[in-house]
Design a protein around this motif. Structure first.
Motif, short mmCIF file in Angstrom:
data_model
loop_
_atom_site.label_atom_id
_atom_site.label_comp_id
_atom_site.label_asym_id
_atom_site.label_seq_id
_atom_site.Cartn_x
_atom_site.Cartn_y
_atom_site.Cartn_z
N GLN A 196 0.85 -1.20 0.00
CA GLN A 196 0.00 0.00 0.00
C GLN A 196 0.89 1.25 0.00
O GLN A 196 1.94 1.27 0.63
CB GLN A 196 -0.91 0.00 1.23
CG GLN A 196 -1.62 -1.34 1.41
CD GLN A 196 -2.83 -1.29 2.32
OE1 GLN A 196 -3.27 -0.22 2.73
NE2 GLN A 196 -3.37 -2.46 2.62
N GLU A 197 0.44 2.26 -0.70
CA GLU A 197 1.20 3.51 -0.79
C GLU A 197 1.24 4.23 0.55
O GLU A 197 2.26 4.77 0.98
CB GLU A 197 0.51 4.45 -1.79
CG GLU A 197 1.27 4.63 -3.08
CD GLU A 197 0.46 5.49 -4.03
OE1 GLU A 197 0.39 6.70 -3.80
OE2 GLU A 197 -0.12 4.91 -4.98
N ALA A 198 0.11 4.26 1.20
CA ALA A 198 -0.03 4.89 2.52
C ALA A 198 -1.18 4.13 3.19
O ALA A 198 -1.96 3.47 2.49
CB ALA A 198 -0.38 6.37 2.35
N PRO A 199 -1.30 4.19 4.50
CA PRO A 199 -2.41 3.46 5.15
C PRO A 199 -3.75 3.82 4.50
O PRO A 199 -4.08 5.00 4.37
CB PRO A 199 -2.34 3.93 6.61
CG PRO A 199 -0.92 4.34 6.81
CD PRO A 199 -0.45 4.90 5.50
N GLY A 200 -4.45 2.78 4.06
CA GLY A 200 -5.76 3.01 3.45
C GLY A 200 -5.69 3.43 1.99
O GLY A 200 -6.71 3.55 1.32
N LYS A 201 -4.48 3.65 1.46
CA LYS A 201 -4.35 4.04 0.05
C LYS A 201 -3.77 2.85 -0.73
O LYS A 201 -2.60 2.49 -0.55
CB LYS A 201 -3.41 5.26 -0.05
CG LYS A 201 -3.61 6.03 -1.33
CD LYS A 201 -3.01 7.43 -1.28
CE LYS A 201 -2.99 8.02 -2.68
NZ LYS A 201 -1.75 8.71 -2.99
N ASN A 202 -4.63 2.22 -1.54
CA ASN A 202 -4.18 1.02 -2.26
C ASN A 202 -4.81 0.99 -3.65
O ASN A 202 -5.58 1.88 -4.01
CB ASN A 202 -4.53 -0.23 -1.45
CG ASN A 202 -6.02 -0.31 -1.17
OD1 ASN A 202 -6.83 -0.34 -2.10
ND2 ASN A 202 -6.40 -0.33 0.10
N LYS A 203 -4.50 -0.05 -4.41
CA LYS A 203 -5.00 -0.13 -5.78
C LYS A 203 -6.27 -1.00 -5.86
O LYS A 203 -6.57 -1.60 -6.89
CB LYS A 203 -3.91 -0.73 -6.68
CG LYS A 203 -2.63 0.11 -6.75
CD LYS A 203 -1.66 -0.52 -7.74
CE LYS A 203 -0.56 0.42 -8.19
NZ LYS A 203 0.45 0.70 -7.15
#
Ligand SMILES: *Cc1c(COP(=O)(O)O)cnc(C)c1O
Length: 379
Positions: free
Chosen positions: A33-40
């Motif tokens: 994940q790019e940042a917590p809660g930020k995903n594809k």
């Protein structure tokens, strides 16, 4: 898009990173994940996997459904549907049912306080007699296993709708190539993709297709919470199998008809159960709701002894003696001792499943070889 084109293309987008034309097997348990809660859109593989997503898209397309969910087996898909229910709820199910479904309902879920009524759905209006305020689900299979009985899906859903009862159709025997229950009013379609969808006897897999978003979300929640998910390799195999569903089913239907006619004309054969005979019960309904009659059939011999049936079952050379069905190769099976052994004998006989009944899954070999093989085995 028409069915044959959908079979080839649905869910198959070239891989965004390489252009690979076939969906890769994403053999991974988690996603960075790019940042917590930020995903594809992918967090953890019990919830989502791209190979599975491609398959679910294809499965939905085949049943003209908005959504598809794929499971580690057909029974896992069935299990998820029953988990929509609560203690005190009642289910009306076909009495001529896949043995494993009957075993799950009677041995696992009954003790959690769910009540099952097993009824003959030959005459759909019979269903009304069992409906009460606790009825939440109608579970039906058509054609049935192994007696090839036909239930009128449209008539059953018409009875269920005013009572808000869900209708789930186990469409394994017909495959989406021959029958689309959602188009006839059903709420959920279930498949053991182990059979015709996979088609090559090399994978265990199950799926559910539906149109209602809320129902999809509930079933997805059950799937994610209980975890009966397929691995990506299995999803790949089913995706690959689906791509030839139409050509395989055409041949299953052609060979099925030839073998059924041969058996019917054989002097030692008593009765052939195949839903494509014009004088078979509910033929008109079969013709109305199916686009062909498939390669599944059963027959009994005039000599109704278990010994003679056993001799036939042990003498075929092309037909392999095995459980399962729907693969490219022809299989022969003895329901009373194999697929339906979990149903008590008394119950089996009551439902017309005699001990000498032989079931065939007619494959896509040369029909002449299949007929010669049966001819020498019946003797
Ligand atoms: C095989 C089968 C199932 C169960 O599916 P699995 O993939 O073996 O778990 C359910 N219904 C029918 C009609 C079947 O033939």
């Amino acid at each position: 898009m028409r069915l044959n084109t959908k079979i080839i293309h649905a869910g198959a987008e070239p891989d965004p990173s390489t252009g690979a034309i076939m969906t890769p097997i994403y053999q991974t348990s988690t996603y960075v994940q790019e940042a917590p809660g930020k995903n594809k859109g992918y967090e953890y593989a019990r919830s989502q996997n791209p190979t599975r997503t491609a398959l679910e898209t294809a499965l939905a397309a085949l049943e003209n459904a908005k959504f598809g969910l794929s499971f580690s087996s057909g029974v896992a898909a069935t299990d998820a549907v029953i988990k929509l229910l609560s203690p005190g709820d009642e289910v009306i199910a076909s009495n001529d049912l896949y043995g494993g479904s009957y075993r799950m309902f009677s041995k696992i879920f009954q003790k959690f306080g769910i009540k099952f009524h097993y009824i003959n759905m030959h005459d759909a209006s019979h269903v009304s007699d069992y409906i009460n305020e606790n009825t939440k689900l109608i579970w039906l299979e058509t054609p049935t296993n192994p007696l090839m009985n036909i239930t009128d899906i449209e008539a059953v859903t018409a009875i269920a709708k005013p009572h808000n009862i869900l209708v789930c159709v186990d469409n394994t025997f017909a495959s989406p190539y021959l029958q689309n229950p959602l188009d006839l009013g059903a709420d959920i379609v279930m498949h053991s993709a182990t059979k015709y969808l996979g088609g090559h006897s090399d994978v265990i897999h199950g799926c559910l297709m539906m149109n209602d978003q809320e129902l999809r979300d509930k079933l997805f929640f059950i799937q994610k919470s209980c975890g009966a998910v397929p691995g990506p390799q299995d999803c790949f195999l089913v995706l690959r199998g689906i791509k030839t569903l139409h050509v395989r089913m055409q041949r299953h239907c052609e060979n099925g008809e030839k073998v059924a006619q041969f058996l019917r004309n054989h002097p030692k054969v008593e009765r052939v159960y195949w839903c494509g005979f014009e004088d078979s019960p509910n033929f008109e309904i079969a013709r109305k709701q199916m686009r062909g009659f498939g390669g599944m059939m059963s027959f009994t011999l005039k000599d109704d002894s278990i010994e003679t049936a056993t001799k036939v079952l042990s003498s075929t050379k092309v037909f392999a003696l095995a459980e399962s069905l729907g693969g490219i190769e022809s299989l022969i099976n003895h329901p009373a001792s194999m697929t339906h052994a979990s149903i008590p004998q008394e119950e089996r006989i009551k439902n017309g499943l005699s001990d000498s009944l032989i079931r065939l899954s007619v494959g896509i070999e040369d029909a002449e070889d299949l007929i010669e093989d049966l001819n020498q085995a019946i003797g």
